[in-house]
Design an enzyme around this catalytic site. Structure first.
Site, PDB file in Angstrom:
ATOM      1  N   ASP A 140       7.218 -55.464  -2.256  1.00 58.07           N
ATOM      2  CA  ASP A 140       5.925 -54.825  -2.539  1.00 58.07           C
ATOM      3  C   ASP A 140       5.046 -55.841  -3.250  1.00 58.07           C
ATOM      4  OD1 ASP A 140       5.159 -51.531  -2.723  1.00 58.07           O
ATOM      5  OD2 ASP A 140       3.868 -52.932  -3.821  1.00 58.07           O
ATOM      6  N   GLY A 170      -1.008 -19.138   3.441  1.00 58.78           N
ATOM      7  CA  GLY A 170      -1.395 -19.508   2.075  1.00 58.78           C
ATOM      8  C   GLY A 170      -2.801 -20.043   2.024  1.00 58.78           C
ATOM      9  N   GLY A 206      -2.083 -29.277   2.713  1.00 57.72           N
ATOM     10  CA  GLY A 206      -2.691 -30.442   2.068  1.00 57.72           C
ATOM     11  C   GLY A 206      -1.722 -31.602   2.131  1.00 57.72           C
ATOM     12  N   CYS A 263      -0.360 -36.408   4.387  1.00 59.94           N
ATOM     13  CA  CYS A 263      -0.004 -36.586   5.803  1.00 59.94           C
ATOM     14  C   CYS A 263      -0.765 -35.663   6.752  1.00 59.94           C
ATOM     15  CB  CYS A 263       1.493 -36.398   5.982  1.00 59.94           C
ATOM     16  SG  CYS A 263       2.441 -37.519   4.941  1.00 59.94           S
TER      17      CYS A 263
END
Ligand code: UGA
Length: 453
Positions: A30, A253, A257, A260
């Site tokens: 990273d 619901g 969200g 993805c």
């Protein structure tokens, strides 16, 4: 096998850890030194059940190391996995900047055959494009292959999903590449789908878009339930028992969200418009999802008035779903903003996402509570926005202190009968409740006052 995994986000870190658990030597790479230091010291950069244990065990057993030095990470690797982010760009398309940067960096360091695998979610055609990009940036001619191997991990359950995937998708036009990946995944008992690049890329988007479609579909059914008096949980149960439909992702619901579904549905829609195809169904899926949060918020304003100043809401749940601290594209965060915009004060609690939420929402008008009880303390009404297991244990007794006695359950997790029998006013999604009756009465009387009857 010797593997290099570039990117230590949800896919990369979980992937690297589980690959090493399978006995491979894995180097995680990273660019973020602080993150690498943290991981190496055993502090996970994300909240993910079970991750810390698998990372630490494999670091200790010398199968898993981390570095910021890509050359070192690539040196002995037979396979290099690209697991960097592909966020949504302004046009709706996936932003491929990080994938391109990493591809060029790999090319400049490539000095012997390696297989480069794209695990990041990328639009159709990207694997072939990346192969070209690498070819153009090689320092000297060297043989390499590219393959697509999309990931289907769910946040909160990603370690288990990585260990036991429903299927493994590998796409390439090189048999050598496919054989290397089959060797890596050989011990899994679930199917391996071998295919071309483009089909592999599309399987990922189509899967996420289909799941999002299931959610928007049940949310549309919930709207019909609200209007017709049927109960969406019962309807979903009855539908889900049909094995062709299945029970999962039929939980109505406040809408989906996360990092993805919203971006992947938008990206697939963009891909289709780029191909001069109007994917009408996907447009509907996105519209329904946007509308769903407004329907929820409207229930609150219909019950308590458009001006919520002077009202304090206990908010349970800020993460985009349970078992994660992730608030990216969280509908819960959006609803807190709507409540604040209408003047309400908030007492929020989430078992994992408090720090992330504070960083994003600030603390003006928002008190970050230490527990469910602390959140409820002195509140006028309750909003449930994330379906954490902890919240399912709420009892009517715990809610008696709410001055309005109103409970807005955005995830349908409470028992309607129990809540109503205790004298509370319950609002849910797609259920006839004493709360929906109250709203109907209010709008009937305001229609009379406005001379509509
Ligand atoms: C999703 C997919 O489920 C994974 O297979 C995929 O690998 C991942 O995206 C990705 O592309 O990386 P995730 O975003 O972790 O995983 O979350 P989900 O569990 O799919 O939930 C997404 C949203 O839908 C959440 O806001 C959740 O609350 C909502 N949802 C889910 C519903 O509203 N109803 C349901 O019945 C299920």
């Amino acid at each position: 096998m010797n593997l290099c995994v570039i990117g230590t986000g949800y896919i990369g870190l979980v992937g690297a850890a589980v690959f090493s658990e399978w006995g491979n030597n894995v180097v995680g790479v990273d660019i973020d030194q602080a993150k690498i230091d943290k991981i190496t010291a055993g502090q996970m950069p994300i909240y993910e059940p079970g991750l810390e244990e698998v990372v630490l065990t494999n670091i200790k057993e010398n199968r898993l190391t981390f570095t910021t030095d890509l050359s070192q990470g690539m040196k002995d690797a037979e396979i290099i996995f690209i697991c960097v982010g592909t966020p949504q760009s302004d046009s709706g398309a996936a932003d491929l900047n990080a994938v391109e940067t990493v591809a060029k960096q790999i090319a400049q360091r490539l000095d012997s055959y390696k297989l480069i695998v794209i695990k990041s979610t990328v639009p159709v055609g990207t694997n072939e494009y990346v192969r070209e990009l690498i070819k153009q940036n090689l320092k000297s001619p060297v043989d390499f292959d590219v393959a697509s191997n999309p990931e289907f991990l769910r946040e909160g359950y990603s370690v288990d999903d990585m260990r036991n995937p429903d299927r493994t998708v590998i796409g390439s036009d090189s048999q050598k590449a496919l054989d290397l990946l089959k060797k890596l995944y050989a011990h899994l008992s679930t199917p391996i789908v071998e295919c071309d690049f483009r089909s592999a890329e599309l399987i990922k988007y189509a899967s996420n878009a289909f799941l999002a479609t299931k959610i928007s579909f049940i949310n549309e059914i919930a709207q019909l339930c609200d209007r017709s008096g049927a109960d969406v949980s019962t309807v979903a149960k009855g539908m889900g028992l049909d094995t062709r439909i299945g029970p999962r992702f039929l939980q109505a619901g406040i809408g989906y969200g996360g990092s993805c579904f919203p971006k992947d549905v938008a990206a697939l829609y963009k891909t289709s418009t780029d191909q001069a195809y109007d994917f009408k169904l996907l447009r509907g899926v996105m519209e329904v999802n946007e509308r769903q949060r407004k329907f929820y918020f409207n229930k609150i304003t219909k019950a308590l008035g458009k001006n919520l100043s002077g009202k304090t809401f206990a908010v349970l749940g800020l993460a985009f779903k349970e078992a994660t601290d992730d608030i990216r594209d969280s509908v819960a965060i959006e609803i807190v903003r709507l409540l604040r915009g209408a003047g309400a004060e908030i007492r929020a609690f989430d078992p994992a996402a408090m720090e992330n939420s504070k960083a994003q929402l600030g603390d003006k008008g928002i008190y970050y509570a230490n527990s469910i009880e602390d959140s409820l303390n002195g509140a006028d009404a309750l909003c449930i926005l994330t379906p954490w297991d902890e919240f399912k244990q709420l009892t009517p007794n715990m809610l008696q202190g709410l001055s309005t006695k109103m409970v807005f359950d955005g995830r349908n997790i409470l028992d309607k009968k129990e809540i109503q029998d205790a004298g509370l006013t319950y609002f849910a999604i797609g259920k006839l409740t004493n709360g929906s009756k109250l709203i109907a009465e209010k709008s009937a009387s305001s229609a009379v006052l406005n001379g509509k009857h």
